[in-house]
Design an enzyme around this catalytic site. Structure first.
Site, PDB file in Angstrom:
ATOM      1  CE1 TYR A  32      36.114  43.485  35.878  1.00 28.39           C
ATOM      2  CE2 TYR A  32      36.107  41.271  34.974  1.00 28.39           C
ATOM      3  CZ  TYR A  32      36.793  42.346  35.485  1.00 28.39           C
ATOM      4  OH  TYR A  32      38.164  42.281  35.613  1.00 28.39           O
ATOM      5  NE  ARG A  51      35.153  39.455  43.005  1.00 26.11           N
ATOM      6  CZ  ARG A  51      36.132  38.759  42.439  1.00 26.11           C
ATOM      7  NH1 ARG A  51      37.307  38.667  43.031  1.00 26.11           N
ATOM      8  NH2 ARG A  51      35.953  38.165  41.277  1.00 26.11           N
ATOM      9  CE  LYS A 150      36.239  40.261  38.473  1.00 23.98           C
ATOM     10  NZ  LYS A 150      37.650  40.436  38.125  1.00 23.98           N
ATOM     11  CD  GLU A 182      44.975  43.567  42.103  1.00 26.52           C
ATOM     12  OE1 GLU A 182      44.381  42.506  42.378  1.00 26.52           O
ATOM     13  OE2 GLU A 182      44.410  44.674  42.061  1.00 26.52           O
TER      14      GLU A 182
HETATM   15  N1  PDD Z   1      40.303  38.965  36.902  1.00 27.72           N
HETATM   16  N2  PDD Z   1      43.020  40.995  40.685  1.00 27.72           N
HETATM   17  C1  PDD Z   1      42.532  41.552  39.565  1.00 27.72           C
HETATM   18  C2  PDD Z   1      42.943  42.933  39.226  1.00 27.72           C
HETATM   19  C3  PDD Z   1      41.648  40.828  38.741  1.00 27.72           C
HETATM   20  O1  PDD Z   1      41.163  41.383  37.629  1.00 27.72           O
HETATM   21  C4  PDD Z   1      41.314  39.486  39.090  1.00 27.72           C
HETATM   22  C5  PDD Z   1      40.370  38.653  38.274  1.00 27.72           C
HETATM   23  C6  PDD Z   1      41.867  38.951  40.267  1.00 27.72           C
HETATM   24  C7  PDD Z   1      41.551  37.551  40.736  1.00 27.72           C
HETATM   25  O2  PDD Z   1      40.216  37.443  41.196  1.00 27.72           O
HETATM   26  P1  PDD Z   1      39.430  36.061  41.087  1.00 27.72           P
HETATM   27  O3  PDD Z   1      40.276  35.053  41.761  1.00 27.72           O
HETATM   28  O4  PDD Z   1      38.174  36.304  41.820  1.00 27.72           O
HETATM   29  O5  PDD Z   1      39.251  35.750  39.618  1.00 27.72           O
HETATM   30  C8  PDD Z   1      42.698  39.740  41.041  1.00 27.72           C
HETATM   31  C9  PDD Z   1      39.343  38.263  36.043  1.00 27.72           C
HETATM   32  C10 PDD Z   1      39.587  36.799  35.954  1.00 27.72           C
HETATM   33  C11 PDD Z   1      39.316  38.947  34.692  1.00 27.72           C
HETATM   34  O6  PDD Z   1      39.354  40.161  34.690  1.00 27.72           O
HETATM   35  O7  PDD Z   1      39.222  38.270  33.664  1.00 27.72           O
END
Ligand code: PDD
Length: 286
Positions: A32, A51, A150, A182
């Site tokens: 996703y 990505r 992801k 994280e």
């Molecule tokens: N989550 N790390 C994890 C585990 C994440 O699920 C996310 C993003 C990030 C940050 O990635 P980005 O900057 O590309 O949004 C880091 C999204 C927002 C979600 O699951 O809703």
């Protein structure tokens, strides 16, 4: 009622259907992306598309459409749903074969499933939470070993959010081998003096699209960036901390495991980076 996108069709949300045999549903066999929307435009679509292609490639999964088509679908959903501030959620799964089977289906026979929907979030940029800052607890990171992909396997991150809620705080930072990986759905940072420290990329964390932009802006603003692991103890001794993600942008963290940072108020580096990020994202949005 919202209009959502399912496998080629724009439909009212209550008419959208995915098969019970879909591998996303049965096996979390899907990837996703979440792209934020500011002023009715997409923030860093190119980063999210790149990505997505990488996630698909790592899992040997085909995209049913091109990235150009995906941009058009994102834009159309933002338009028909009248989204000014909010996000677009996109999911691709390995489709719905005739039966449940661990082996991957033949992509020539079983096409991938593609779903997109919008969520309106007024106040995404002018978020009161950013003025207050958030509190986090640390929890063990027991996720699988390919967090750089992801995938929709979000059970443990959901459990982490629930552990945070139970502890009366906003979110959790995950810890593995004594160091922070994280946040449950965001990247984690600490600041000491003029130096920003965040976990280096690898299979252990998701390479945040917001992370890449924020680190670029920080370096351009003459801040020092160290991409390395840090412990919860080091974080507790930091001047400030923050997280980044598509839906929170840069969000100050003011407490870790009950220890207040910077007097318990958002730090100046986090506040400044949030300003720069939002300003630059508005300019570059498509
Ligand atoms: N989550 N790390 C994890 C585990 C994440 O699920 C996310 C993003 C990030 C940050 O990635 P980005 O900057 O590309 O949004 C880091 C999204 C927002 C979600 O699951 O809703």
């Amino acid at each position: 009622m919202r209009t959502v996108y399912v496998n080629g069709d724009y439909v009212p949300e209550d008419q959208a259907r995915v098969s019970v045999f879909d591998r996303g549903f049965l096996m979390a066999d899907g990837v996703y992306e979440v792209t934020s929307v500011l002023d009715g435009k997409l923030v860093d679509f190119a980063g999210h598309a790149a990505r997505l292609e990488r996630s698909l490639g790592e899992l040997d999964m085909a995209s049913p459409v091109t990235m150009e088509d995906l941009l058009e679908i994102h834009r159309e959903l933002v338009r028909v749903n009248g989204i000014d501030e909010g996000m677009v959620y996109l999911q691709i799964t390995r489709g719905a074969p005739a039966d449940r089977d661990f082996a991957f289906p033949d992509p020539a026979v079983t096409p991938s499933t593609l779903v997109l929907f919008t969520q309106s979030k007024p106040g995404l940029a002018d978020n009161p939470a950013a003025r207050k800052g958030m509190k986090v607890i640390s929890v063990p990171d027991i996720r699988w070993g390919r967090r750089d992909i992801k995938t929709v396997q979000l059970l443990y991150p959901s459990m982490g959010k629930m552990m945070a809620k139970k502890a009366g705080v906003d979110d959790a930072w995950m810890v593995e081998d004594g160091v922070v990986t994280e946040g449950t759905s965001n990247n984690a940072y600490i600041v000491k003096g003029n130096t920003i420290v965040t976990r280096h990329l690898g299979h252990e964390i998701l390479a945040g699209i917001t992370r890449a932009a924020v680190l670029r802006f920080a370096r351009e603003a003459q801040m020092v960036v160290e991409e390395r692991a840090f412990s919860v103890d080091e974080a507790k001794g930091a001047d400030e901390a923050f997280i980044t993600s598509a839906t929170t942008f840069v969000m100050p963290v003011v407490e870790i495991d009950g220890v207040a940072l910077g007097g318990g108020v958002p730090g100046k580096v986090a506040r400044r980076l949030r300003e720069i990020y939002i300003e630059e994202s508005r300019k570059a949005a498509v």
